[in-house]
Design a protein around this motif. Sequence first.
Motif: not given
Length: 819
Positions: A231-234, A240-247, A263-265, A270-278
């Motif tokens: 599942v893509s983070p966006i 439903y699959f992710y939690k997010y934290k503003f860095e 962060i996978p919930r 089937p989810a990623f962990s790490g960072y995505i820059n928007i």
Amino acid sequence: MHKIIVFLSFLLVLHAKSATISGWVKDKMGNPIPFSSVLIKGSTKGTTANAKGFYSLEINQGTHVLVAQHVGHKSVEKSIKVSTTTLEINFELDIQQYNLKDVVVTSGGEDPAYAIIRKAIATREEHLKEVKKFQCEVYLKGQLQLRDYPKKFMGKAVDFEDGDTSKRKSIFLSESIVNYSVEEPSSKKIEVISSKVGGQSDGFGFANPQIISLYENNVSFGRGLNPRGFVSPIANNALYFYKYKFEGTFFENGREVSRIKVIPRRKYEPAFSGYINIVEDEWRIQSVQLKLLKEQAMQLIDTLVLEQLYVPATKNVWVIKSQVLYPSGKIFGFDFWGNFLQVYDKFNLNPSFKKKFFDHTILKFEDSANKKTMAYWDSIRPIPLVIEEKKTYRKLDSLEEERKNPHYLDSLDKRRNKFTLMGSLLTGNSISVQKKKTYYNFPPLLTSFFYNTVEGGVIDFAPSYTKNFTGRNSLSIIPYIRYGLANEHFNPSLSINYNYGKKYLKSFSISGGAKVFQFNNDPPILPILNTFTTLRQEYNYMKIYEADFFKIGYNTGIGNGFTVGAEFQFQNRKPLENLADMTSWKDYPNRSFTPNYPTEIAQTNMVANKASILTINATWRPGSNYIELPDQKISIGSKFPTFRASFTQGLNGLFGSDVSYSKWHFGITDNLNMKLGGRLNYAFGVGGFLNTDNVFIPDYQHVQGNQIFLATPYLSSFQLPTYYQYSNTSKLNFSAHVEYHLNGLITNKIPGFRSLNLFFVTGGSALYIQPNTHYYEAYFGIENIFKVLRFDFVQGFEQNGGRPSGFRLSVPIITNGRR
């Protein structure tokens, strides 16, 4: 002559106006930053540093601004004036600092990252379809290395034959430069300009650029890693699959960029962990640094890291600049890691494609793609090799040269060509003559000795000879030697097969001699399994007859997904009876061996007969795509089903043939990727006899049954009927098989199942035979047991009210390959 001089002078002027900029990209501690990007500001032109942080870039003379950047680091700009042909410019990147001073937490306590992600989700499809078509150049480099490996694998010593006993070694290194063309909605074409594989001067390497787009709801890395995809983070359902934290935020190219921790919930999703820059206000992806772990239902590897960097091509259009995948894992004692890099350059966002430019050849290797010299690569390679990579090429290439030496090949053959106890008993042994590209294979004793109630003990030995020529051309010869120890019948035969074809694969086969056939010539039970059921359980399931025979066949691909073929065979069939004294290890009072013919459909044994039979067949997969090599085309499938049709005619009178009948069959098969929902496979078939003037049991329309614990292929057989229960000469019969692989859906939420990565599978089969015979099956099972096993419970439904049931065990990679 004057024009030539002017032209040469013009080339010299052009050359004089370009320069080579090179240098290092490091962090504040002096550590190299691998695969960082160096771009000319305001364009997509640039390069990527190698694994040691060194870059090299061809640039026109004049004043430019270079930008060095890497995910997680603050970009650095340097204004340079290029007036010489070489210039060294080094960069020092600091860890990216993120501004948190303007963070506002909502009254509900929601992290501000969620508002940003919701906006990114809302614009996801817009950015997905932002670029309607483009052309670009892509540089691809891939390598795999071992950190450790076992001394033996499947009873045989692991020897890389490189004279190096070190556990750490590079086993694959490849580079390619391709032209990549795309036009929405689904047209693409890859033209490989150059390709190099270490140690394979005639090989073609990693040359298929694949942009892992997080703008897709479901991100696929291929069925081997996770058949459901991730599942893509966006994605539309990402919350439903992710939690997010503003860095925090940072500025890049005058744009504010928000860094979001992903962060996978739940575990085992089937989810990623790490960072995505928007990018603020545009809500597009600027870069990603994501990771997948084994607990995310990864199948073949333990860890996969994805890094991507996007850059603006115009004010409102961004394109991918670089993508790196870092796989690592340990399987069967082989501890490996690697990296696969793609660098995109020279974008044309408004190309003019010629009519029929896009066809079904999606990957084409130019004739000279793998014939480039090292000097060529040194001049064209956008990313300099590191010292280790240079050493790897030298080592692999020198080994290839050694392997061309007849004396070296003889020494390899001497070391390899040893018969082992395990090979003799279980896996078979082989002898190779490398310099002649010749191979001899000898089957194991396990499959060469068996027992049945007709021949008693049987010696069935079938060694093979294979000769490889250039391209796909090959010749195989298999002599079959079969002798019944009790009935003293000797049945020798010979099979010859020749594969060839420059564009499409063609094959010609011829065989003949004396042979023992099962009444269903597509054998429903293996002799070794019948041996066990006969001796241990007093069930002689295999029913056989002898025949002197001759067979000739031809198959060819003709393009556009079509394959056609024809086969003629003649059999002089002779019935066989059970031995007077039949053996079993255990006597069951309520059991007795059955006669040597299918008692389900016959009251007496088949009479001796002759049969001349002609079969023509065709297979079509619409929309089939191809990889085109200089000397051949290879089909890689399509999104459409596969259609198969055949017609068989019994030719009465030809060579004294007694048979006279006509039968036909038509089938459709496909597998549907439902992504997170799993995979749905189906096979439908319809057929029947047009006339049955004179038909013998081997000519029947046989429906594959199964009477043992080991499963037969679920999409082409039934698991509970006896082997000949539904064999028929009906004018019409229909079968349907549907199988649903959940691939982790549901089980990833069940404790125990999810940690063992077990999957549910379910399905059903139906059979109708005119005028009024029908049968149904349903099953439910667990697969991916130890990665290789599957266990099912099967329930049958007979038209007379019978409810047979049973358990079935299978090894899918073997079971599905049997038919």
